[in-house]
Every structure is written in C-alpha cells, then in structure tokens.
Design an enzyme around this catalytic site. Structure first.
Site, PDB file in Angstrom:
ATOM      1  N   GLY A  67      32.228  36.956  29.462  1.00 53.82           N
ATOM      2  CA  GLY A  67      32.695  36.907  31.357  1.00 53.82           C
ATOM      3  C   GLY A  67      32.034  36.798  32.226  1.00 53.82           C
TER       4      GLY A  67
ATOM      5  N   HIS B 281      32.724  47.600  40.390  1.00 50.81           N
ATOM      6  CA  HIS B 281      34.060  46.388  41.208  1.00 50.81           C
ATOM      7  C   HIS B 281      34.770  46.764  40.934  1.00 50.81           C
ATOM      8  CE1 HIS B 281      29.944  45.221  42.553  1.00 50.81           C
ATOM      9  NE2 HIS B 281      29.540  45.067  41.747  1.00 50.81           N
TER      10      HIS B 281
ATOM     11  N   TYR C 166      36.980  39.196  40.730  1.00 49.60           N
ATOM     12  CA  TYR C 166      35.985  40.025  39.904  1.00 49.60           C
ATOM     13  C   TYR C 166      36.561  41.732  39.678  1.00 49.60           C
ATOM     14  CZ  TYR C 166      31.723  41.738  37.078  1.00 49.60           C
ATOM     15  OH  TYR C 166      30.933  42.411  35.957  1.00 49.60           O
TER      16      TYR C 166
END
Ligand code: 15L
Length: 273
Positions: A75, A115, A142
């Site tokens: 990713g 995150h 994200y």
C-alpha cells in the site's frame, strides 16, 4: 511458519524478508514489482488490490504447499485521494481476507499506522500515553483507510474466527532524525521482533498494538504489544543528542500524527483534476 509477505519490496518488507527468515520463518514475497536483485526466496508479482490476482497467488501457493499466515504491508505509505487510499489499504486487505478464508489461513498481521488515530491531541492523554482502545481519529485519507482496514479485519475476525493483529507503526527508520521520532521511532530490529510476536502469539483474536521501540519519550502505550509478546529493545534516546530541533516541532508534537496533521495535507476526497 510459512508466511506470505505483501509489500515485500518496500522498506519494511525488505527488512522483514531477512529478519523473519532469520527467525525461522519461510517467507514468500508478494509485491507489485518483480523480486529486487539480491533478494532470495519465493516471490509473486501481483497487485493486491486485484482480487483475481490475489486468488491466483493463493491458488499457486496451495497447489505446491500452504501458507500459515499473511503479513500485509502493501500500500502507498502516504497521503493520496480517498479512492486511491481505500484501494491501497482497504481493497487490498479485503482481497487477502477473502483468499485467506477460502484457503483456511488463520492469521493476518497488518501494517497499520499511527495515522489511524493521528488527530488525537496529546494533551490530556492518561499518563501521557495513548491507549489502543482510543477512538479512531484519522488525520488524513491515508489514516481513514488504515482505520477502515482495521474495522474490516475486525469483521472477518468475528465472522470467521481469524486471528488479526494490527500493528499501528510509528516512524520506521534506521535511526530517529526528528524530535517527534524520539517518541515514535520503530527500529528495524524491533520491527522484526514485533511482527514475529504478532505471528506467533497464541490466539490473539482481533488485537491492536503500537509499533514503536522502547523509547524513553514514547507517547503510545506499549503494554498491549507486550501482552502479545512484543518486547522492544531499542530506544530512540540513544540518538537524542544528534537530533537537531526543528521549527515545527512544537506543533507536530501536540498531536499524535505530527506532520500529517500540521503539514497541509488537506485536499478534497476526489482528485478531479
Ligand atoms: C506512517 O504511517 C507513514 O507511512 C510514514 O511515512 C511516516 O510518516 C510514519 O507514519 C510516521 O508517523 O512517522
């Protein structure tokens, strides 16, 4: 354990290909790109966001041998449009989960991210540490995608009895270079220890841990990782006198996600340009 490692050509993947092999695992690489020169072992080149391609990888593996666990790192490791982020982190996870269920693969270790909770202010954290039970509070698309992948894995853990460990990784670097990283650093060796523990801890069900080293200045609770057998050894403090202060340190250190919150990553969900 025979382990399928996605994102095997990436920075974390390369370290794990070697480190997990040294710890006795048989590691099969999977990446969008062909096997880089100098890397050994079995390899598949395929896009994890394509469920047919993932199904073909599993069919090929199970025709010859079997897979005991998947470590999913593939990713894009930064901000992108919402559709691209979801494809990169959620659809890839979905394709792998379906293939795991089909072939009876019981364990997934996910390369999650801080995150997913990056918008959490540090002020007021209990004992100064962010617990894993905190509200999902992404700082970017994200982060939304990493948080969404966690909820998807939770569904498959409940529905199919899979064991899933999401490692919310901090700052994976050879050494810390910014003030924030004195808290958020994950050393290469600790990363291997972390993934090995997540692969081998008995029956975790659905679990989340923070992927950082044994940092003196840590903001994230290491207890959940320790309860899964992750005992980090390295400490960013050993580099503290070589890390130069930066102009944005104070703002970055006020929130868990650092520059992802204060670094002007805001954009519309769809890239229509
Ligand atoms: C991440 O999840 C990113 O992939 C990486 O680029 C770093 O920014 C890291 O977090 C971090 O928070 O330092």
């Amino acid at each position: 354990m025979r382990v399928l490692l996605t994102g095997a050509a990436g920075s974390i993947g390369r370290v794990l290909m070697v480190g997990l092999t040294e710890r006795g695992h048989e590691v099969v690489g999977l990446d969008l790109v062909p096997q880089p020169d100098g890397m050994d072992g079995a390899w598949h080149t395929a896009d994890c966001a394509d469920p047919d391609a993932v199904a073909d990888v599993f069919a090929a593996e199970f025709a010859e041998s079997s897979v005991d666990a998947v470590v999913h790192l593939a990713g894009h490791p930064g901000e992108a449009s919402l559709p691209d982020s979801l494809a990169s982190h959620v659809l890839t996870t979905a394709a792998l989960l379906d293939a795991m269920v089909e072939h009876g693969v019981r364990r997934l270790v996910f390369g999650g991210s801080n995150h997913a909770v990056g918008h959490t202010p540090r002020a007021g954290l209990p004992d100064g540490l962010l617990p894993v039970e905190t509200r999902l509070r992404p700082d970017t698309f994200y982060g939304v995608a990493k948080a969404s992948a966690e909820t998807l894995m939770s569904l498959y853990a409940d529905r199919h009895g899979l064991d899933v460990v999401s490692c919310r990784i901090g700052s994976f670097r050879p050494e810390p270079t910014r003030v924030r990283e004195l808290a958020t650093w994950l050393s290469h060796d600790d990363c291997v220890r972390m993934v090995d523990a997540a692969l081998t801890t008995p029956a975790p069900g659905f679990a989340v841990l923070y992927g950082i080293s044994h940092n003196t200045r840590a903001w994230w609770d290491l207890a959940p990782g320790r309860s899964l057998g992750y005992d980090p050894v390295d400490d960013a403090e050993d580099w503290a006198d070589r890390v130069e202060p930066g102009l944005t340190d104070e703002a970055e250190n006020a929130v868990v996600g650092g520059s992802f919150v204060v670094g002007s990553l805001e954009r519309p969900a769809f890239d229509r340009s």
